[in-house]
Design a protein around this motif. Structure first.
Motif, mmCIF file in Angstrom:
data_model
loop_
_atom_site.group_PDB
_atom_site.id
_atom_site.type_symbol
_atom_site.label_atom_id
_atom_site.label_comp_id
_atom_site.label_asym_id
_atom_site.label_seq_id
_atom_site.Cartn_x
_atom_site.Cartn_y
_atom_site.Cartn_z
ATOM 1 N N SER A 147 18.730 68.809 -10.882
ATOM 2 C CA SER A 147 17.829 67.923 -10.473
ATOM 3 C C SER A 147 16.707 68.015 -9.555
ATOM 4 C CB SER A 147 18.785 66.953 -9.478
ATOM 5 O OG SER A 147 19.966 66.546 -10.022
ATOM 6 N N ARG A 148 16.845 69.076 -8.582
ATOM 7 C CA ARG A 148 15.696 69.566 -7.521
ATOM 8 C C ARG A 148 14.611 70.309 -8.692
ATOM 9 N NH1 ARG A 148 16.020 70.894 -2.642
ATOM 10 N NH2 ARG A 148 15.156 72.636 -2.778
ATOM 11 N N SER A 149 15.096 70.756 -9.499
ATOM 12 C CA SER A 149 13.975 71.515 -10.584
ATOM 13 C C SER A 149 13.268 70.535 -11.274
ATOM 14 C CB SER A 149 14.682 72.356 -11.515
ATOM 15 O OG SER A 149 13.821 73.027 -12.451
ATOM 16 N N MET A 151 12.558 67.155 -10.735
ATOM 17 C CA MET A 151 11.831 66.535 -9.827
ATOM 18 C C MET A 151 10.636 67.108 -9.478
ATOM 19 S SD MET A 151 14.180 63.997 -7.369
ATOM 20 C CE MET A 151 15.484 65.159 -6.920
ATOM 21 N N GLN A 152 10.894 68.436 -8.917
ATOM 22 C CA GLN A 152 9.750 69.325 -8.676
ATOM 23 C C GLN A 152 8.628 69.547 -9.784
ATOM 24 O OE1 GLN A 152 11.599 72.968 -7.057
ATOM 25 N NE2 GLN A 152 12.255 71.947 -5.211
ATOM 26 N N ARG A 153 9.169 69.656 -10.884
ATOM 27 C CA ARG A 153 8.243 69.912 -11.857
ATOM 28 C C ARG A 153 7.581 68.807 -12.414
ATOM 29 N NH1 ARG A 153 8.942 74.245 -16.814
ATOM 30 N NH2 ARG A 153 6.764 73.903 -18.016
ATOM 31 N N GLY A 155 8.284 65.310 -11.182
ATOM 32 C CA GLY A 155 8.093 64.027 -10.542
ATOM 33 C C GLY A 155 9.328 63.006 -10.837
ATOM 34 N N GLU A 157 12.513 60.393 -10.350
ATOM 35 C CA GLU A 157 13.903 60.355 -9.483
ATOM 36 C C GLU A 157 15.014 60.973 -10.338
ATOM 37 O OE1 GLU A 157 16.734 57.381 -7.202
ATOM 38 O OE2 GLU A 157 14.758 56.879 -7.465
ATOM 39 N N TRP A 181 17.190 60.757 -15.424
ATOM 40 C CA TRP A 181 16.035 61.143 -14.774
ATOM 41 C C TRP A 181 15.077 60.021 -14.984
ATOM 42 C CZ3 TRP A 181 11.620 63.560 -17.887
ATOM 43 C CH2 TRP A 181 10.464 63.645 -17.200
#
Length: 232
Positions: A147-149, A151-153, A155, A157, A181
């Motif tokens: 999930s973090r990867s 959103m970081q790449r 955008g 939620e 996503w």
């Protein structure tokens, strides 16, 4: 879903009497299997069905159709399925029902992959109609870093899909979790699909890029609209 839409599909593909058919999941396919069962009984067709989910398997058995699997039939003549959304390029979002991985495997084994959907799934670009995001099946232990990867790449939620009638998250037929996503803007879906699949722990995405050969849309007035991939 109107019968003319289903009959158009069967007229187009089932010109013989022996086929191996991939059967998708979801509400749309229910009508297709009902019509298929009628044709099999009436015309003595020799149709073997490979399901994409437990739901599809039960539907095949309910209508007394011949059930098989990819071990016995690794190459399918045609696969039919629904979609949560279809854009102008026939890129699909699938997985609202959580069966995206098996749906993509079966579609990938078919000579022809055909989508049957109602008019509300028709969009110029992904996200126009379907607001719940792209489903992504993941290994349970990895859902937070994945999930973090994403959103970081890219955008947007990412949320873990939670079950409705049980405590905890949705668990797929493959014993995995589903992330949804919600992207913020249109993307190069081929590149995004590849990049997400390369994240360790991702099993499959609900982006079906360059797979659908034709889409049959059942319109509100009972007519049928067909769409081929847009060539640019």
């Amino acid at each position: 879903m109107c019968d003319p839409q289903i009959d158009l599909f069967f007229f187009f593909f089932f010109f013989g009497n022996s086929h191996v058919l991939g059967v998708g999941s979801g509400s749309t396919v229910v009508y297709a299997v009902e019509r298929l069962a009628q044709r099999v009984r009436q015309e003595k067709l020799n149709i073997v069905c490979v399901p994409t989910s437990f739901q599809a398997r039960q539907l095949i058995l309910k209508h007394s159709l011949t059930l098989s699997d990819l071990d016995r039939h690794p190459e399918l003549d045609v696969a039919i399925d629904g979609a949560d959304e279809v854009d102008a390029m026939l890129t699909l979002i699938k997985g609202g029902g959580g069966c995206l991985t098996q749906e993509k495997i079966v579609a990938g084994c078919a000579k022809h992959f055909i989508v049957i959907a109602d008019y509300r799934k028709d969009s110029k670009s992904l996200g126009q109609q379907w607001k719940k995001g792209v489903p992504i099946e993941v290994i349970p232990m990895a859902y937070v870093p994945i999930s973090r990867s994403i959103m970081q790449r890219f955008g947007g939620e990412v949320s873990l899909r939670m079950a409705v009638s049980k405590a905890g998250p949705v668990v797929t037929d493959n014993s995995n979790f589903i992330l949804d996503w919600k992207f913020e803007q249109a993307q190069n879906w081929k590149e995004v699909n590849f990049a997400i699949k390369m994240i360790p722990g991702v099993v499959e995405t609900g982006l079906f890029v360059g797979m659908a050969e034709k889409v049959y849309f059942g319109m509100e007035d009972g007519t049928v609209k067909t769409r081929d991939p847009l060539i640019i």
